[in-house]
Write an enzyme that holds these catalytic residues in place. Structure first.
Site, PDB file in Angstrom:
ATOM      1  N   ASP A 111      -7.295  -1.533   3.639  1.00 23.47           N
ATOM      2  CA  ASP A 111      -6.372  -2.966   3.514  1.00 23.47           C
ATOM      3  C   ASP A 111      -6.649  -3.849   4.255  1.00 23.47           C
ATOM      4  O   ASP A 111      -6.134  -5.522   3.703  1.00 23.47           O
ATOM      5  CB  ASP A 111      -4.970  -2.403   4.019  1.00 23.47           C
ATOM      6  CG  ASP A 111      -4.413  -1.190   3.300  1.00 23.47           C
ATOM      7  OD1 ASP A 111      -4.720  -1.104   2.110  1.00 23.47           O
ATOM      8  OD2 ASP A 111      -3.740  -0.242   3.817  1.00 23.47           O
ATOM      9  N   ASP A 141      -1.782  -0.624   5.899  1.00 24.10           N
ATOM     10  CA  ASP A 141      -1.892  -0.054   7.190  1.00 24.10           C
ATOM     11  C   ASP A 141      -3.512   0.425   7.501  1.00 24.10           C
ATOM     12  O   ASP A 141      -3.718   1.012   8.473  1.00 24.10           O
ATOM     13  CB  ASP A 141      -0.977   0.817   7.511  1.00 24.10           C
ATOM     14  CG  ASP A 141      -1.206   2.338   6.647  1.00 24.10           C
ATOM     15  OD1 ASP A 141      -1.561   2.114   5.624  1.00 24.10           O
ATOM     16  OD2 ASP A 141      -1.127   3.398   7.303  1.00 24.10           O
ATOM     17  N   ASP A 145       1.010  -1.164   0.096  1.00 26.34           N
ATOM     18  CA  ASP A 145       0.020  -0.077   0.169  1.00 26.34           C
ATOM     19  C   ASP A 145       0.954   1.224   0.165  1.00 26.34           C
ATOM     20  O   ASP A 145       2.019   1.137   0.311  1.00 26.34           O
ATOM     21  CB  ASP A 145      -0.954  -0.137   1.407  1.00 26.34           C
ATOM     22  CG  ASP A 145      -1.628   1.269   1.345  1.00 26.34           C
ATOM     23  OD1 ASP A 145      -2.356   1.647   0.511  1.00 26.34           O
ATOM     24  OD2 ASP A 145      -1.768   1.812   2.427  1.00 26.34           O
TER      25      ASP A 145
END
Length: 650
Positions: free
Chosen positions: A549, A545, A351
């Site tokens: 996600d 995080d 991410d």
């Protein structure tokens, strides 16, 4: 709301399993330690603490709850396996402990010696291993409870000219919600009045808040920042975005199948062979010697020596030692199977915000036609009146003790801010705002194009329609992100960055981090699908995080969550990096491989011990007590080998 009623945030089954094995472990050893003391004093040091046959009665009494109460689940599963021909480690444990225990009853007839104490010791060792395994597996499904806790409990509804506070469960589609600055948005809707910035980071993982005006949609559980909004409810219950995320997490969790442990595969063949060998050994000795007591003793020795205590401890001890090493480095292993899976991972997906980047905007570039200090003083004096994260980044960079007095201050949603310092009209904002105020920005355009080409947000500062300079703000990458990604490339991993940001910003961050593959403009609910697509080419680890996600973390073969992110991501991850550093990801991969190597070594020694000891037991050269000691020593050797992992440089 329906979704809240559909999920009962009770303690997950994994929690109760850990507690159950913990109590069984404690109680088993409370009863087993006196048995071990009696056996050691009487049968090794020839010191009689309790006269016969009372010592046997005491051992039988103390051993009964260990074997048939605390170990009943194991006994039941093992016996069921014998009748259904589905053999597992419990099969040997069950048969070995029952036969050993029953010898205590038959010892009163003088036919066989008493090995009942061995039964309790076997079960106590096994219970210890099961507790360690349960502890190591972590607490699955806790992310669901965390997600449910995100939702607002109350909601202020406009009924005519009145503000009425009602429980969130009573909110209906079409209701008008009044959301004041700092309040949580109760459910999904569309803005019908007002302007504000909304912090959606808890859902999207993106650091910058989104400006909301009439006609814009808002998501339940996000935070309204600096303006008052009137929002028309469009979705409630199971239809909301948050409920959808919960559903995705549950689906991903349900479809993720752990890799079958090597020990289980071997045990399915090992157990029936040992059972057959024990029966043949018993019959052979009985027929050849005619001594039933001797035959039973040898048969029990084969079962006892083959009881897979060392095998049961091989994986959890290495895992616990490795977990302790990881904890010191801020690496938390929540799921044991991740260690086994990590060695097969070929692709690592990152991410962007909060993972590769720091997750909060910072001033990166300044172009000033006056002194830089003066430019920052002017900008910070206006921006400190705004709650926008970009404004805070400028204020933090200026680090002023006192701000200039500002009058006529206005927040111009989606464009910037304006106000007066003394008699001077100050305008700070983007190109659109400068165009609206008819301010010529030609001399600052080269700076703007360079910064915007790098995916940065630029703010132009003008005084009395004259450009004083510009400030670029961006979510900078973490100091060690590039180093970590370069190391992964050296190790042969394929790296991919995935983000909801636009392509331009995403590419700019990826270049800085050293990543060439970028998937941008990904909606939160699409991340798990992208992971699934990449899994067609091999096993995938995902590092993230944000709440968005969580489904991707669960869908991936190994989910690595940044500990500095949301609780939901942390609970969804197999591995958690408490320090939020990508070098922690590199270390977690190296440590996972080291732990798995140690597990394989432990399994080798556990079976090597059996390979040597079982023939000795079949030959009648091992007394069951000696077999029990040998079994204990094999367990100790496995634990000792696991502790050698501490010497490994990670």
């Amino acid at each position: 709301m329906k979704s809240r009623g559909e999920h009962d945030p009770v303690s997950p089954p994994e929690d109760s399993e850990i507690r159950s094995w913990k109590w069984r472990l404690i109680l088993s050893w409370i009863f087993t330690i006196p048995i071990a003391a009696l056996m050691i004093f009487e049968r090794i040091f020839d010191i009689v603490l309790i006269d016969m046959p009372y010592s046997v009665i005491v051992i039988l009494a103390l051993g009964f709850p260990v074997v048939f109460i605390f170990g009943w689940e194991t006994i039941r599963g093992g016996l069921r396996g014998l009748f259904t021909a589905y053999f597992n480690m419990d099969s040997l444990i069950a048969l070995g402990t029952i036969i050993a225990y029953v010898t205590g009853l038959f010892s009163f007839s003088g036919l066989v010696q008493d090995y009942s104490g061995v039964a309790a010791m076997i079960m106590a060792f096994f219970t210890t291993g099961k507790y360690v395994e349960a502890k190591a597996r972590g607490r699955a499904s806790q992310e669901i409870r965390k997600l449910l806790e995100l939702g607002a409990k109350k909601c202020t509804i406009l009924r005519g000219n009145k503000e009425v506070e009602i429980p969130i469960e009573e909110v209906k589609v079409g209701d008008l919600m009044l959301i004041k600055p700092g309040e949580k948005i109760p459910t999904d809707g569309i803005v019908v009045k007002g302007e504000s910035s909304v912090d959606e980071s808890m859902v999207t993982g993106e650091s910058l808040p989104i400006d909301k005006m009439k006609g814009h949609t808002v998501i339940g559980a996000t935070i309204n920042q600096d303006g008052t909004l009137v929002v028309k409810v469009t979705k409630v219950g199971s239809e909301t975005f948050l409920a959808h995320i919960i559903q995705l997490v549950e689906e991903a969790q349900g479809t993720k199948v752990p890799i079958q442990k090597l020990a289980d595969k071997i045990t399915s063949v090992f157990v029936p062979i040992i059972l057959a060998l024990a029966v043949l050994t018993f019959l052979n000795w009985w027929l050849l010697s005619g001594d039933l007591s001797r035959a039973i003793g040898v048969g029990v020795s084969v079962l006892v020596i083959a009881c897979p205590c060392a095998l049961g401890l091989a994986t959890p001890t290495a895992l616990m030692v490795g977990s302790g090493m990881g904890a010191k480095r801020g690496i938390l292993f929540r799921k044991g199977e991740a260690i086994q899976t990590m060695k097969e991972v070929k692709t690592i997906i990152f991410d962007k915000t909060g993972t590769i980047t720091q997750g909060k905007p910072q001033v990166t570039n300044i172009k000033s036609f006056i002194s830089e200090k003066s430019l920052l003083e002017i900008a910070a004096s206006l921006e400190h009146l705004s709650e926008h994260p970009i404004a805070r980044a400028i204020v933090n960079r200026a680090a002023l003790r006192r701000f200039a007095n500002v009058t006529s201050f206005k927040i111009l949603r989606g464009r910037g801010v304006e106000g007066k310092i003394g008699r001077n009209a100050i305008v700070i904002g983007n190109r659109l705002l400068m165009k609206e105020r008819k301010i010529n920005i030609s001399k600052i355009i080269p700076f703007l194009e360079i910064c915007e080409g790098e995916g940065k947000t630029t703010l132009i500062v003008a005084r009395d329609k004259k450009v004083l300079g510009a400030i670029a703000v961006a979510d900078a990458i973490k100091e060690d992100s590039q180093q970590a990604i370069n190391f992964l490339h050296q190790q042969g991993y394929r790296t991919v960055m995935i983000t909801g940001d636009n392509e331009k910003t995403a590419r700019a961050i990826a270049r800085q981090a050293g990543i060439t593959e970028v998937i941008a403009n990904v909606l939160p609910e699409e991340k798990a699908k992208k992971v699934e697509e990449l899994q067609k080419h091999g096993m995938v680890a995902f590092i993230g995080d944000g709440i968005n996600d969580a489904p991707a973390l669960k869908q991936s073969n190994v989910g690595i969550a940044m500990g500095t992110g949301t609780d939901i991501a942390i609970e969804a991850g197999d591995i958690v990096l408490a320090r939020g550093s990508l070098m922690g990801a590199v270390q977690s991969i190296a440590l996972s491989k080291a732990i798995f190597v140690k597990i394989k070594q432990n399994l080798f020694w556990a079976f090597a011990y059996n390979t040597v000891a079982i023939p000795l037991a079949v030959a009648g050269l091992l007394h069951p007590i000696i077999a029990e000691i040998a079994m204990a020593l094999s367990s100790i050797s496995v634990v000792s080998n696991a502790n050698l992992l501490r010497r490994k440089m990670i």
